[in-house]
Design a protein around this motif. Structure first.
Motif, short mmCIF file in Angstrom:
data_model
loop_
_atom_site.label_atom_id
_atom_site.label_comp_id
_atom_site.label_asym_id
_atom_site.label_seq_id
_atom_site.Cartn_x
_atom_site.Cartn_y
_atom_site.Cartn_z
N GLU A 176 32.26 18.98 18.35
CA GLU A 176 31.68 20.24 18.81
C GLU A 176 30.25 20.41 18.30
N TRP A 177 30.02 20.02 17.07
CA TRP A 177 28.68 20.10 16.49
C TRP A 177 27.69 19.21 17.25
N THR A 178 28.13 18.01 17.55
CA THR A 178 27.27 17.08 18.31
C THR A 178 26.97 17.63 19.70
N LEU A 179 27.99 18.16 20.35
CA LEU A 179 27.80 18.72 21.68
C LEU A 179 26.90 19.95 21.63
N TRP A 180 27.11 20.80 20.64
CA TRP A 180 26.29 22.01 20.51
C TRP A 180 24.83 21.65 20.29
N LYS A 181 24.56 20.68 19.43
CA LYS A 181 23.17 20.26 19.19
C LYS A 181 22.53 19.73 20.46
N SER A 182 23.31 18.98 21.24
CA SER A 182 22.79 18.44 22.49
C SER A 182 22.51 19.55 23.50
N ASP A 183 23.45 20.49 23.62
CA ASP A 183 23.29 21.59 24.59
C ASP A 183 22.08 22.45 24.27
N HIS A 184 21.80 22.64 22.98
CA HIS A 184 20.73 23.55 22.57
C HIS A 184 19.50 22.80 22.06
N GLU A 185 19.49 21.50 22.27
CA GLU A 185 18.33 20.65 21.96
C GLU A 185 17.85 20.83 20.52
N ARG A 186 18.79 20.78 19.59
CA ARG A 186 18.45 20.94 18.18
C ARG A 186 18.06 19.59 17.57
N ARG A 187 16.92 19.59 16.92
CA ARG A 187 16.45 18.43 16.15
C ARG A 187 16.00 18.95 14.80
N TYR A 188 16.59 18.45 13.73
CA TYR A 188 16.26 18.92 12.39
C TYR A 188 15.34 17.93 11.69
N SER A 189 14.55 18.47 10.77
CA SER A 189 13.49 17.67 10.15
C SER A 189 14.01 16.63 9.17
N TRP A 249 34.52 39.22 23.71
CA TRP A 249 34.60 37.87 23.16
C TRP A 249 33.23 37.43 22.64
N MET A 250 33.25 36.46 21.76
CA MET A 250 32.02 35.90 21.20
C MET A 250 31.93 34.42 21.57
N LYS A 251 30.74 33.84 21.41
CA LYS A 251 30.58 32.41 21.69
C LYS A 251 29.54 31.79 20.77
N MET A 252 29.64 30.47 20.63
CA MET A 252 28.70 29.71 19.80
C MET A 252 27.46 29.41 20.64
N ASN A 253 26.55 30.35 20.68
CA ASN A 253 25.35 30.20 21.50
C ASN A 253 24.20 29.64 20.67
N HIS A 254 22.98 29.86 21.11
CA HIS A 254 21.81 29.27 20.45
C HIS A 254 21.48 29.91 19.10
N ASN A 305 19.37 41.90 28.66
CA ASN A 305 18.73 41.53 27.40
C ASN A 305 17.60 40.52 27.67
N SER A 306 16.87 40.19 26.63
CA SER A 306 15.76 39.23 26.77
C SER A 306 15.95 38.04 25.85
N TRP A 307 17.21 37.57 25.77
CA TRP A 307 17.54 36.42 24.94
C TRP A 307 17.97 35.21 25.77
N GLY A 308 17.56 35.16 27.02
CA GLY A 308 17.88 34.03 27.88
C GLY A 308 19.18 34.20 28.64
#
Length: 324
Positions: free
Chosen positions: A27-40, A74-79, A291-294
């Motif tokens: 799930e972590w890998t998929l979430w990073k891919s979906d939200h284009e996360r790259r850490y330093s 309900w809640m979700k793991m968003n950006h 809202n204005s959060w995408g």
């Protein structure tokens, strides 16, 4: 015999924990891919992963209660899922005005009949697409521009996307990405007009003012005003069109997915949004708010908020303008 049972139970527990960790890894890998996360660095990723796991636990436990009918949304793991509560609270984008600056005018001066039971200005094609303010504290600009976009469409016909960045850069009475409030932004728009977003594109940070009067859409208004009370807001919304509202956002709101939000609130209003309608579901009344959060946040960028209980101060301060 007892030792064998104990070992079997221990193996089962270890197997379940291993499967849970593997599932979280996926799930972590998929979430990073979906939200284009790259850490330093690996260290930063490890820190963000721990924050993400804590939010995952929070969201999972909440949704179990929602599935059982014990929660209304309900809640979700968003950006926002790799952010701490303190980081999310820093997104406050509403500069509170003083009592001298805020000139509340009662909406009782307008003789409105009771509005219809359901209103949704999206059905009239007079609400622009959901936008994303990004890291800039410009919610006040998005809510105000949304008000003018919709009311211009209702009054004159065409739906035109206008520039939030112009307000961020050029409305010096407000604070750009450091916050502002809609009523003073309305005054700026009436005095100067607004350029189209295609001519003055959103950057998400403060920059030099590039306003060009000749390219601006002039907005003629008989008055602009602030007002209070959910009944007044509903009446104005039904008869005149969408308007900006303020809201006391707390952490749970960032993870909203669907349903009627009735969660925790911050101590004071810290966010501005655009109310575009209202309705009821299973006898539960709600506001329809853009809202204005995408578009990936909430219900394609929208939220239903419990109505007629002044949830999170939603009825304390609304702003609008009468176009002529």
């Amino acid at each position: 015999m007892h030792l064998e049972k104990f070992l079997l139970i221990l193996v089962s527990i270890l197997a379940c924990n291993t499967l849970t960790l593997k599932s979280l890894d996926d799930e972590w890998t998929l979430w990073k891919s979906d939200h284009e996360r790259r850490y330093s660095s690996p260290k930063e990723e490890d820190v963000r992963r721990k924050i993400w796991e804590a939010n995952w636990q929070k969201v999972t436990e909440h949704n179990k209660l929602a599935d059982q009918g014990k929660k209304s949304y309900w809640m979700k793991m968003n950006h926002f899922a790799d952010k701490t509560a303190n980081e999310l609270k820093l997104k406050s984008c509403l500069r509170n005005s003083t009592s001298q600056e805020r000139n509340f005018k009662s909406y009782q001066g307008k003789k409105y009949q009771t509005g219809p039971p359901n209103v949704d200005w999206r059905d009239e094609k007079c609400v622009t697409a959901v936008k994303d303010q990004g890291l800039c504290g410009s919610c006040w600009a998005f809510a105000t521009v949304g008000t003018i976009e919709s009311r211009f469409c209702i009054k004159y016909g065409p739906l035109v996307e206008l520039s939030e960045q112009q307000l961020v850069d050029c409305d010096y009475y407000n604070g750009g990405c450091c916050g502002g409030y809609p009523s003073s932004a309305l005054e700026y728009i009436i005095d100067h007009g607004l350029m189209k977003s295609s001519k003055y594109k959103y950057k998400g940070y403060n920059s030099e003012c590039r306003f060009k009067y000749r390219q601006a859409l002039q907005v003629n208004a008989s008055k602009f005003y602030d007002f209070r009370g959910e009944d007044n807001i509903a009446s104005a919304l039904a008869h005149d069109g969408p308007l900006s509202i303020t809201f006391a956002v707390d952490v749970d709101f960032f993870f909203y997915d669907k349903g009627i939000f009735d969660g925790d609130c911050a101590p004071y209003s810290n966010h501005a949004m655009l109310a575009v309608g209202y309705g009821a579901m299973d006898y539960e009344e709600y506001w329809i708010v853009k809202n204005s959060w995408g578009h990936y946040w909430g219900e394609n960028g929208y939220v239903k908020i419990k109505r007629n209980v002044n949830l999170c101060n939603i009825g304390d301060w609304a702003s609008a303008a009468d176009l002529v």
